[in-house]
Design a protein around this motif. Structure first.
Motif, PDB file in Angstrom:
ATOM      1  N   PRO A   1      39.659  47.671  20.433  1.00 46.61           N
ATOM      2  CA  PRO A   1      39.571  48.490  21.652  1.00 46.61           C
ATOM      3  C   PRO A   1      38.282  48.170  22.424  1.00 46.61           C
ATOM      4  O   PRO A   1      37.266  47.809  21.824  1.00 46.61           O
ATOM      5  N   PHE A   2      38.344  48.337  23.730  1.00 43.33           N
ATOM      6  CA  PHE A   2      37.207  47.978  24.568  1.00 43.33           C
ATOM      7  C   PHE A   2      35.947  48.752  24.167  1.00 43.33           C
ATOM      8  O   PHE A   2      34.843  48.186  24.125  1.00 43.33           O
ATOM      9  N   ALA A   3      36.092  50.007  23.856  1.00 45.19           N
ATOM     10  CA  ALA A   3      34.939  50.826  23.461  1.00 45.19           C
ATOM     11  C   ALA A   3      34.289  50.273  22.195  1.00 45.19           C
ATOM     12  O   ALA A   3      33.047  50.264  22.075  1.00 45.19           O
ATOM     13  N   ALA A   4      35.092  49.808  21.263  1.00 44.97           N
ATOM     14  CA  ALA A   4      34.543  49.237  20.034  1.00 44.97           C
ATOM     15  C   ALA A   4      33.812  47.928  20.321  1.00 44.97           C
ATOM     16  O   ALA A   4      32.764  47.644  19.721  1.00 44.97           O
ATOM     17  N   GLN A   5      34.343  47.127  21.230  1.00 43.45           N
ATOM     18  CA  GLN A   5      33.674  45.891  21.596  1.00 43.45           C
ATOM     19  C   GLN A   5      32.312  46.162  22.227  1.00 43.45           C
ATOM     20  O   GLN A   5      31.334  45.466  21.946  1.00 43.45           O
ATOM     21  N   VAL A   6      32.257  47.177  23.075  1.00 42.35           N
ATOM     22  CA  VAL A   6      30.985  47.546  23.698  1.00 42.35           C
ATOM     23  C   VAL A   6      29.993  48.025  22.646  1.00 42.35           C
ATOM     24  O   VAL A   6      28.802  47.695  22.685  1.00 42.35           O
TER      25      VAL A   6
ATOM     26  N   ALA B   1      35.322  47.691  44.353  1.00 38.43           N
ATOM     27  CA  ALA B   1      36.222  47.799  45.504  1.00 38.43           C
ATOM     28  C   ALA B   1      37.656  48.068  45.064  1.00 38.43           C
ATOM     29  O   ALA B   1      38.415  48.744  45.765  1.00 38.43           O
ATOM     30  N   GLU B   2      38.024  47.554  43.882  1.00 41.41           N
ATOM     31  CA  GLU B   2      39.376  47.764  43.359  1.00 41.41           C
ATOM     32  C   GLU B   2      39.462  49.008  42.475  1.00 41.41           C
ATOM     33  O   GLU B   2      40.497  49.254  41.839  1.00 41.41           O
ATOM     34  N   ASP B   3      38.370  49.788  42.429  1.00 38.46           N
ATOM     35  CA  ASP B   3      38.314  51.033  41.671  1.00 38.46           C
ATOM     36  C   ASP B   3      38.487  50.800  40.169  1.00 38.46           C
ATOM     37  O   ASP B   3      39.167  51.554  39.469  1.00 38.46           O
ATOM     38  N   HIS B   4      37.828  49.740  39.667  1.00 40.82           N
ATOM     39  CA  HIS B   4      37.850  49.426  38.234  1.00 40.82           C
ATOM     40  C   HIS B   4      36.461  49.600  37.623  1.00 40.82           C
ATOM     41  O   HIS B   4      36.041  48.807  36.785  1.00 40.82           O
ATOM     42  N   ILE B   5      35.766  50.627  38.036  1.00 47.36           N
ATOM     43  CA  ILE B   5      34.373  50.806  37.618  1.00 47.36           C
ATOM     44  C   ILE B   5      34.262  51.020  36.111  1.00 47.36           C
ATOM     45  O   ILE B   5      33.310  50.553  35.475  1.00 47.36           O
ATOM     46  N   ALA B   6      35.220  51.707  35.520  1.00 48.86           N
ATOM     47  CA  ALA B   6      35.129  52.070  34.101  1.00 48.86           C
ATOM     48  C   ALA B   6      34.989  50.852  33.198  1.00 48.86           C
ATOM     49  O   ALA B   6      34.275  50.902  32.186  1.00 48.86           O
ATOM     50  N   THR B   7      35.655  49.763  33.533  1.00 45.41           N
ATOM     51  CA  THR B   7      35.536  48.547  32.719  1.00 45.41           C
ATOM     52  C   THR B   7      34.512  47.572  33.287  1.00 45.41           C
ATOM     53  O   THR B   7      33.879  46.837  32.535  1.00 45.41           O
ATOM     54  N   ALA B   8      34.363  47.586  34.609  1.00 47.28           N
ATOM     55  CA  ALA B   8      33.450  46.621  35.243  1.00 47.28           C
ATOM     56  C   ALA B   8      31.995  46.918  34.913  1.00 47.28           C
ATOM     57  O   ALA B   8      31.211  45.995  34.681  1.00 47.28           O
ATOM     58  N   LEU B   9      31.620  48.192  34.888  1.00 46.90           N
ATOM     59  CA  LEU B   9      30.218  48.539  34.647  1.00 46.90           C
ATOM     60  C   LEU B   9      29.754  48.116  33.257  1.00 46.90           C
ATOM     61  O   LEU B   9      28.685  47.488  33.132  1.00 46.90           O
ATOM     62  N   PRO B  10      30.497  48.409  32.180  1.00 45.06           N
ATOM     63  CA  PRO B  10      30.060  47.902  30.868  1.00 45.06           C
ATOM     64  C   PRO B  10      29.972  46.376  30.821  1.00 45.06           C
ATOM     65  O   PRO B  10      29.040  45.821  30.232  1.00 45.06           O
ATOM     66  N   ASN B  11      30.948  45.690  31.430  1.00 43.14           N
ATOM     67  CA  ASN B  11      30.892  44.226  31.471  1.00 43.14           C
ATOM     68  C   ASN B  11      29.648  43.745  32.205  1.00 43.14           C
ATOM     69  O   ASN B  11      28.980  42.796  31.783  1.00 43.14           O
TER      70      ASN B  11
ATOM     71  N   VAL C   1      31.239  33.969  33.650  1.00 41.09           N
ATOM     72  CA  VAL C   1      31.190  35.349  34.150  1.00 41.09           C
ATOM     73  C   VAL C   1      32.549  35.834  34.660  1.00 41.09           C
ATOM     74  O   VAL C   1      32.992  36.937  34.305  1.00 41.09           O
ATOM     75  N   PRO C   2      33.261  35.073  35.497  1.00 42.69           N
ATOM     76  CA  PRO C   2      34.565  35.571  35.975  1.00 42.69           C
ATOM     77  C   PRO C   2      35.540  35.879  34.846  1.00 42.69           C
ATOM     78  O   PRO C   2      36.250  36.896  34.894  1.00 42.69           O
ATOM     79  N   SER C   3      35.584  35.040  33.820  1.00 43.23           N
ATOM     80  CA  SER C   3      36.497  35.285  32.698  1.00 43.23           C
ATOM     81  C   SER C   3      36.136  36.569  31.957  1.00 43.23           C
ATOM     82  O   SER C   3      37.028  37.313  31.507  1.00 43.23           O
ATOM     83  N   ALA C   4      34.844  36.826  31.829  1.00 46.61           N
ATOM     84  CA  ALA C   4      34.415  38.046  31.135  1.00 46.61           C
ATOM     85  C   ALA C   4      34.843  39.287  31.906  1.00 46.61           C
ATOM     86  O   ALA C   4      35.298  40.277  31.313  1.00 46.61           O
ATOM     87  N   PHE C   5      34.698  39.268  33.222  1.00 48.48           N
ATOM     88  CA  PHE C   5      35.051  40.432  34.037  1.00 48.48           C
ATOM     89  C   PHE C   5      36.564  40.607  34.152  1.00 48.48           C
ATOM     90  O   PHE C   5      37.069  41.729  34.106  1.00 48.48           O
ATOM     91  N   GLU C   6      37.277  39.519  34.335  1.00 46.73           N
ATOM     92  CA  GLU C   6      38.711  39.609  34.626  1.00 46.73           C
ATOM     93  C   GLU C   6      39.570  39.716  33.369  1.00 46.73           C
ATOM     94  O   GLU C   6      40.609  40.383  33.382  1.00 46.73           O
ATOM     95  N   HIS C   7      39.149  39.059  32.293  1.00 47.67           N
ATOM     96  CA  HIS C   7      39.993  39.019  31.090  1.00 47.67           C
ATOM     97  C   HIS C   7      39.282  39.481  29.829  1.00 47.67           C
ATOM     98  O   HIS C   7      39.889  39.477  28.749  1.00 47.67           O
TER      99      HIS C   7
ATOM    100  N   GLN D   1      31.174  39.812  41.095  1.00 45.41           N
ATOM    101  CA  GLN D   1      32.236  40.343  40.247  1.00 45.41           C
ATOM    102  C   GLN D   1      32.190  41.862  40.186  1.00 45.41           C
ATOM    103  O   GLN D   1      33.234  42.536  40.237  1.00 45.41           O
ATOM    104  N   LEU D   2      30.987  42.433  40.086  1.00 39.12           N
ATOM    105  CA  LEU D   2      30.863  43.887  40.049  1.00 39.12           C
ATOM    106  C   LEU D   2      31.325  44.496  41.373  1.00 39.12           C
ATOM    107  O   LEU D   2      32.031  45.513  41.386  1.00 39.12           O
TER     108      LEU D   2
END
Length: 401
Positions: A173-178, A50-60, A107-113, A44-45
């Motif tokens: 917000p995603f930052a608050a969830q993290v 590869a899709e240039d979504h590092i900002a959300t993928a790395l915390p997940n 894991v896929p649901s956490a990364f994708e949604h 998933q990472l």
């Protein structure tokens, strides 16, 4: 302890000096369930990078890996102290294994949604099984009862907070969830420190060191699998070239070098001589383990980039390999210096090697990712080779011994 076909054994703290203590077949089977979860988050990472979504993928990635690592760590240290290998113990361990598989499925649901419901459910299954183990230890081991009850209480309270989290912050917000996740992760790590104040559990230093070593090998194996699967898919598509061969060979050599560096340091001796540093060493391994897992994702996305299937800049992809390798080298120094004193790998080599590795991706635009991975591999190989040269016994010392 001699293993026999006994349905029930009174749970007592095992001897910390028990000779020949090694991982049991049940522990090895338990580890295999984590292979699925780790393979899933690595894949998933890699896809997210590869899709240039590092900002959300790395915390997940860091959050899901924490859940996997923490569940494994808690089982490992409990087993080192209270492994009875009888029927109740085996059945509860099987329940924890089931929880790992449920977590892996989420894991896929956490990364994708951003949906952590299934992961939280799997984690809940693992933690409740561990609570039952601690309650059994409290009932059958009078000397460790206070500690065991504290563990059971602490795990239960924090687990309840995890459940509240998954049902209340979905719209935040995603930052608050993290941030909430980080707070609860700190609470999780505080439980053992609080629980062991009355009396420490009787963990075995050689056994714990071996368990960590085996998990390291699992992570390296996942990196091999990730890189190999990527190369196979490219070859099947008819797009193979010498660069893919070079990348595959360099990736394998890199993982071999990281394995060599890890096993240069005598963890079992350090834990035996400095048990007070066990929390520091045990918790700090999160960064070593997460770095090794991230290397696998970096190698996989490098393969995709060579096939022009990645949208991420080539320098960034180079850093997906370089950063975790550098982190690994630095953490090997940071974790083992307090534990064993002067490390086997000299600090100039580990820290200097990390600094050089972080410069290597800058050559990616002028060369290729295969060359970048090869250059990083050469740096790690030099760290190993120079350590062997520097630390080899002198002729006078060899004759004296």
């Amino acid at each position: 302890m001699t293993r026999q076909l006994i349905p029930f054994v009174r749970m007592r703290g095992r001897d910390v000096d028990e000779p020949g203590r090694v991982s049991s077949p049940l522990e090895l089977l338990f580890d295999l369930t984590f292979v699925v979860a780790i393979a899933s988050i690595v894949t998933q990472l890699a896809h997210a990078i590869a899709e240039d979504h590092i900002a959300t993928a790395l915390p997940n990635f860091l959050m899901v890996f924490f859940a996997i690592w923490w569940a494994w760590l808690n089982f490992t240290w409990f087993a080192s102290a209270y492994d009875t290998d009888d029927v109740p113990y085996r059945l509860l361990t099987m329940l924890q294994m089931g929880g790992v598989l449920v977590l892996a499925a989420g894991v896929p649901s956490a990364f994708e949604h951003g949906d952590y419901l299934l992961i939280t459910t799997g984690y809940f299954i693992m933690r409740i099984a561990l609570v039952v183990q601690w309650l059994r230890a409290a009932a059958q081991d009078p000397e460790g009862r206070s500690t065991a009850l504290r563990y059971a209480l602490g795990i239960t309270v924090v687990q309840a907070l995890w459940i509240v989290r998954v049902f209340t912050i979905g719209d935040w917000p995603f930052a608050a969830q993290v941030a909430v996740f980080a707070l609860l992760a700190v609470c999780e790590m505080a439980v053992p420190i609080w629980a062991e104040r009355p009396r420490t559990t009787a963990w075995h230093p050689h056994h714990v060191a071996e368990r960590y070593a085996l998990f390291t090998i699992i992570l390296l194996g996942e990196s091999v699998l990730a890189a190999t699967s990527g190369v196979q898919s490219i070859i099947s598509a008819g797009a193979s070239s010498g660069e893919f061969v070079l990348l595959a060979a360099a990736g394998l050599a890199l993982l071999f070098g990281l394995w060599w560096v890890y096993f240069l340091e005598p963890a079992h001796e350090g834990l035996e001589d400095n048990r007070r540093w066990s929390y520091y060493w045990g918790y700090g391994h999160y960064l070593i383990f997460v770095a090794l897992a991230a290397v696998g994702a970096g190698l996989e996305v490098s393969v995709e980039a060579l096939a022009h299937h990645a949208e991420t800049p080539v320098v960034t992809i180079g850093y997906t390999v370089a950063v975790p390798v550098a982190l690994f080298l630095v953490m090997m120094r940071v974790l083992y210096r307090p534990l064993i004193g002067p490390t086997v790998v000299p600090p100039a080599l580990s820290l200097g090697g990390a600094a050089v590795v972080l410069l290597v991706p800058l050559i990616a635009p002028a060369t290729s990712l295969a060359v970048v991975v090869l250059a990083i591999t050469v740096v790690v190989a030099l760290v190993v080779a120079l350590t062997i040269v520097v630390r080899r016994p002198r002729p006078e010392a060899a004759r004296a011994s």
